[in-house]
Design a protein around this motif. Structure first.
Motif, PDB file in Angstrom:
ATOM      1  N   GLY A 398       8.387  -8.685 -15.076  1.00  0.00           N
ATOM      2  CA  GLY A 398       7.584  -7.843 -15.954  1.00  0.00           C
ATOM      3  C   GLY A 398       6.325  -7.283 -15.288  1.00  0.00           C
ATOM      4  N   GLN A 399       6.034  -7.651 -14.021  1.00  0.00           N
ATOM      5  CA  GLN A 399       4.816  -7.130 -13.365  1.00  0.00           C
ATOM      6  C   GLN A 399       5.022  -5.671 -12.975  1.00  0.00           C
ATOM      7  OE1 GLN A 399       5.380  -9.387 -10.011  1.00  0.00           O
ATOM      8  NE2 GLN A 399       4.439 -11.284 -10.776  1.00  0.00           N
ATOM      9  N   GLU A 400       3.874  -4.954 -12.980  1.00  0.00           N
ATOM     10  CA  GLU A 400       3.922  -3.553 -12.564  1.00  0.00           C
ATOM     11  C   GLU A 400       2.884  -3.301 -11.490  1.00  0.00           C
ATOM     12  OE1 GLU A 400       3.515  -0.995 -15.932  1.00  0.00           O
ATOM     13  OE2 GLU A 400       5.523  -1.484 -16.687  1.00  0.00           O
ATOM     14  N   GLU A 401       3.165  -2.379 -10.573  1.00  0.00           N
ATOM     15  CA  GLU A 401       2.157  -1.969  -9.587  1.00  0.00           C
ATOM     16  C   GLU A 401       2.324  -0.489  -9.286  1.00  0.00           C
ATOM     17  OE1 GLU A 401       2.747  -3.196  -5.450  1.00  0.00           O
ATOM     18  OE2 GLU A 401       4.692  -4.063  -5.988  1.00  0.00           O
ATOM     19  N   ARG A 402       1.196   0.135  -8.953  1.00  0.00           N
ATOM     20  CA  ARG A 402       1.249   1.548  -8.551  1.00  0.00           C
ATOM     21  C   ARG A 402       1.595   1.613  -7.075  1.00  0.00           C
ATOM     22  NH1 ARG A 402      -1.701   5.858 -11.093  1.00  0.00           N
ATOM     23  NH2 ARG A 402      -2.713   6.484  -9.167  1.00  0.00           N
ATOM     24  N   VAL A 403       2.553   2.459  -6.769  1.00  0.00           N
ATOM     25  CA  VAL A 403       2.993   2.554  -5.381  1.00  0.00           C
ATOM     26  C   VAL A 403       2.910   4.016  -4.944  1.00  0.00           C
ATOM     27  CG1 VAL A 403       4.989   2.275  -3.834  1.00  0.00           C
ATOM     28  CG2 VAL A 403       4.606   0.638  -5.675  1.00  0.00           C
ATOM     29  N   ALA A 404       2.331   4.259  -3.777  1.00  0.00           N
ATOM     30  CA  ALA A 404       2.252   5.635  -3.275  1.00  0.00           C
ATOM     31  C   ALA A 404       3.668   6.111  -2.935  1.00  0.00           C
ATOM     32  CB  ALA A 404       1.366   5.684  -2.038  1.00  0.00           C
ATOM     33  N   PHE A 405       3.937   7.363  -3.233  1.00  0.00           N
ATOM     34  CA  PHE A 405       5.255   7.951  -3.005  1.00  0.00           C
ATOM     35  C   PHE A 405       5.791   7.634  -1.611  1.00  0.00           C
ATOM     36  CE2 PHE A 405       8.430  11.049  -4.118  1.00  0.00           C
ATOM     37  CZ  PHE A 405       8.365  11.031  -5.499  1.00  0.00           C
ATOM     38  N   ASP A 406       4.893   7.723  -0.630  1.00  0.00           N
ATOM     39  CA  ASP A 406       5.317   7.495   0.759  1.00  0.00           C
ATOM     40  C   ASP A 406       5.715   6.047   1.041  1.00  0.00           C
ATOM     41  OD1 ASP A 406       4.830  10.099   1.216  1.00  0.00           O
ATOM     42  OD2 ASP A 406       2.859   9.804   2.185  1.00  0.00           O
ATOM     43  N   ASN A 407       5.262   5.130   0.171  1.00  0.00           N
ATOM     44  CA  ASN A 407       5.558   3.701   0.413  1.00  0.00           C
ATOM     45  C   ASN A 407       6.708   3.176  -0.433  1.00  0.00           C
ATOM     46  OD1 ASN A 407       3.512   3.572   2.245  1.00  0.00           O
ATOM     47  ND2 ASN A 407       1.973   2.929   0.721  1.00  0.00           N
ATOM     48  N   VAL A 408       7.360   4.086  -1.165  1.00  0.00           N
ATOM     49  CA  VAL A 408       8.386   3.623  -2.117  1.00  0.00           C
ATOM     50  C   VAL A 408       9.482   2.815  -1.412  1.00  0.00           C
ATOM     51  CG1 VAL A 408      10.275   4.426  -3.578  1.00  0.00           C
ATOM     52  CG2 VAL A 408       7.995   5.308  -3.930  1.00  0.00           C
ATOM     53  N   ILE A 409       9.964   3.317  -0.290  1.00  0.00           N
ATOM     54  CA  ILE A 409      11.084   2.625   0.368  1.00  0.00           C
ATOM     55  C   ILE A 409      10.674   1.217   0.777  1.00  0.00           C
ATOM     56  CG2 ILE A 409      12.576   2.626   2.417  1.00  0.00           C
ATOM     57  CD1 ILE A 409      12.893   5.568   2.115  1.00  0.00           C
ATOM     58  N   ASP A 410       9.475   1.076   1.369  1.00  0.00           N
ATOM     59  CA  ASP A 410       9.011  -0.257   1.782  1.00  0.00           C
ATOM     60  C   ASP A 410       8.860  -1.172   0.570  1.00  0.00           C
ATOM     61  OD1 ASP A 410       8.988   0.503   4.354  1.00  0.00           O
ATOM     62  OD2 ASP A 410       6.816   0.900   4.469  1.00  0.00           O
ATOM     63  N   SER A 411       8.305  -0.630  -0.508  1.00  0.00           N
ATOM     64  CA  SER A 411       8.069  -1.472  -1.688  1.00  0.00           C
ATOM     65  C   SER A 411       9.372  -1.911  -2.351  1.00  0.00           C
ATOM     66  CB  SER A 411       7.239  -0.721  -2.729  1.00  0.00           C
ATOM     67  OG  SER A 411       6.070  -0.255  -2.139  1.00  0.00           O
ATOM     68  N   LEU A 412      10.420  -1.115  -2.141  1.00  0.00           N
ATOM     69  CA  LEU A 412      11.697  -1.466  -2.779  1.00  0.00           C
ATOM     70  C   LEU A 412      12.555  -2.407  -1.920  1.00  0.00           C
ATOM     71  CD1 LEU A 412      12.898   1.916  -4.357  1.00  0.00           C
ATOM     72  CD2 LEU A 412      11.928  -0.080  -5.515  1.00  0.00           C
ATOM     73  N   ALA A 413      12.080  -2.691  -0.704  1.00  0.00           N
ATOM     74  CA  ALA A 413      12.914  -3.460   0.240  1.00  0.00           C
ATOM     75  C   ALA A 413      13.455  -4.743  -0.393  1.00  0.00           C
ATOM     76  CB  ALA A 413      12.121  -3.774   1.495  1.00  0.00           C
ATOM     77  N   GLN A 414      12.604  -5.427  -1.162  1.00  0.00           N
ATOM     78  CA  GLN A 414      13.046  -6.698  -1.763  1.00  0.00           C
ATOM     79  C   GLN A 414      14.133  -6.519  -2.829  1.00  0.00           C
ATOM     80  OE1 GLN A 414      10.212  -8.524  -4.464  1.00  0.00           O
ATOM     81  NE2 GLN A 414       8.859  -6.728  -4.239  1.00  0.00           N
ATOM     82  N   TYR A 415      14.366  -5.293  -3.291  1.00  0.00           N
ATOM     83  CA  TYR A 415      15.378  -5.059  -4.340  1.00  0.00           C
ATOM     84  C   TYR A 415      16.683  -4.484  -3.800  1.00  0.00           C
ATOM     85  CZ  TYR A 415      11.244  -5.646  -7.251  1.00  0.00           C
ATOM     86  OH  TYR A 415      10.128  -6.146  -7.825  1.00  0.00           O
ATOM     87  N   ARG A 416      16.831  -4.469  -2.513  1.00  0.00           N
ATOM     88  CA  ARG A 416      18.028  -3.906  -1.914  1.00  0.00           C
ATOM     89  C   ARG A 416      19.263  -4.711  -2.291  1.00  0.00           C
ATOM     90  NH1 ARG A 416      18.735   0.004   1.969  1.00  0.00           N
ATOM     91  NH2 ARG A 416      16.744   0.581   2.881  1.00  0.00           N
TER      92      ARG A 416
END
Ligand code: HAM
Length: 416
Positions: A398-416
């Motif tokens: 349920g946590q949310e964080e703001r992620v810069a468009f350019d960092n989306v891929i890195d931030s999603l790495a754990q959800y691959r």
């Protein structure tokens, strides 16, 4: 007519949730088979009727009453394959593969038998059919059973099956056994079922396979095949058993196991289970030294087996084949929808599993994301987008964080 909209009796649709398990069984099989050097191939789903008729045996149940045979528009008699071994043997000859033995091949696909449908028994079913062509040594038999056992272990069902093993001996053993059986059953002809009286003339071994209760009682006291083994057949069987023991593969000797097809000799085996009711064999096969010669090729001693995919699926723990969890994109507003489509395209190219609904407000889209079991959501509101951000929500925490468009891929790495 609504009844016509049902699938034909004995066939069924395999919807995605169930097919996931089929896919799991097949991919495990491919992985295990690669480790033994087997290569996948495809043979046609139909063959000239002769291919099966000449090989499986006129008195076998398959040939005498279960084949889907029809005349095609050119007047050829065609049969939908009831099993894959005869087709692979035909392909081995047609393609001149006898120069390349031992030849290790397998095929995955549907088979067709006009049987009485029940749990675990269908008129269209699927097999992984595995053939080792050109190996006469008992080590090959051991390796094939080890392969079958490893496949069942990789699926987590090895503790639900028993390996039943028998030797059908060589041609000489079977000829001698035939004589013993004819003597025995002729003495009890009055008690035999009608079908078995015919079998007595054509192929008395088949009586051992009879489902008739009266026949079964007679069979219980019939001479055993072991009484007729030649010295060579005895030796071959002993080496197969020793090989299994060396690998600590558990088996039981079932002297009544004859298998329903005519092409077998020496080793016959079935991995059976008590978990599926009457349909107890999940993976079965044996040695067929004369089949290729009988079909017109050079003598090529061979051994193989087929695993019934539907039966394995019924045994496998469903949690072993979970669907990939997607990442949901949740755009808010027209502009965001367009941006989401671009982002989805980019992320999918990067190998992410993306769920993007075609319409709906935030609430509806969130509901759909939950339904799809999304692990994360990227919420794309106009405000975030204008500052080059998205909101990444972890759907479990349920946590949310703001992620810069350019960092989306890195931030999603754990959800691959
Ligand atoms: P089979 O014993 O006729 O052998 O079939 C192998 C497996 O296919 C069975 O153990 C069972 O799991 C599955 N099976 C058979 N009939 C049905 C059915 N009607 N519905 C669902 N599953 C079924 C053969 O087919 C041989 N070609 C095996 C072989 C390969 N021998 C040497 N090489």
């Amino acid at each position: 007519m609504t009844t016509k909209l049902q699938p034909v009796r004995g066939t069924k649709d395999i919807l995605p949730e169930e097919y996931r398990l089929h896919h799991y069984v097949i991919s495990q099989a491919r992985r295990v088979l690669a480790g033994y050097g087997f290569q996948e191939m495809v043979v046609p789903i139909f063959e000239f009727t002769e291919v099966f008729k000449r090989t499986l045996g006129d008195t076998s149940d398959i040939v005498s009453k279960e084949m889907y045979t029809f005349e095609d528009r050119g007047g050829e008699s065609i049969t939908l394959r009831p099993e894959a071994t005869a087709g692979i043997a035909r392909a081995f000859i047609s393609n001149g593969l006898s120069q390349h033995v031992p030849c290790k091949m397998f095929t995955v696909g549907p088979q067709f038998r006009y049987e009485r449908p029940q749990k675990g028994r269908y008129r269209q079913f699927h097999q992984v059919s595995v053939e080792l062509l050109g190996a006469k040594e008992p080590q090959a038999d051991v390796e094939m059973m080890a392969l079958g056992y490893q496949l069942l272990s990789s699926l987590g069902v090895d503790d639900k099956v028993t390996l039943e093993l028998n030797s059908l001996g060589d041609a000489e053993s079977r000829q001698a056994y035939r004589t013993l059986l004819i003597e025995y059953f002729s003495d009890h002809k009055q008690q035999l079922s009608e079908e078995s009286v015919i079998r007595l003339e054509k192929n008395p071994l088949r009586i051992l396979d009879s489902k008739d209760e009266g026949d079964k009682q007679l069979v219980a006291h019939a001479p055993a095949l072991a009484d007729a083994y030649t010295a060579e057949a005895k030796e071959f069987f002993a080496e197969v058993k020793e090989g299994l023991e060396r690998l600590a593969i558990p088996y039981v000797h079932n002297s009544r196991l004859v298998r329903g097809l005519d092409y077998y000799c020496h080793t016959a085996f079935e991995f059976t289970t008590t978990a599926l009711g009457a349909q107890n064999a999940v993976l079965a096969g044996g040695r067929y030294d004369q089949l290729i010669k009988l079909m017109g090729g050079v003598e090529t001693p061979s051994i193989g087996f087929a695993a019934g995919i539907e039966r394995l699926v019924a045994l496998v723990d469903a949690s072993r084949a979970v669907a990939l969890r997607p990442i949901a994109l949740i755009p808010i507003g027209k502009h965001a929808e367009q941006e989401a489509q671009k982002l989805a395209y980019m992320l999918r190219q990067q190998g992410f599993v993306i769920e993007l609904a075609y319409s709906g407000n935030v609430g509806k889209r969130m509901k759909k994301a939950n339904k799809a079991n999304a692990c994360a959501a990227l919420i794309m509101g106009e405000d975030e987008l204008s500052s080059g951000h998205v909101v990444l929500r972890d759907m479990d925490q349920g946590q949310e964080e703001r992620v810069a468009f350019d960092n989306v891929i890195d931030s999603l790495a754990q959800y691959r």
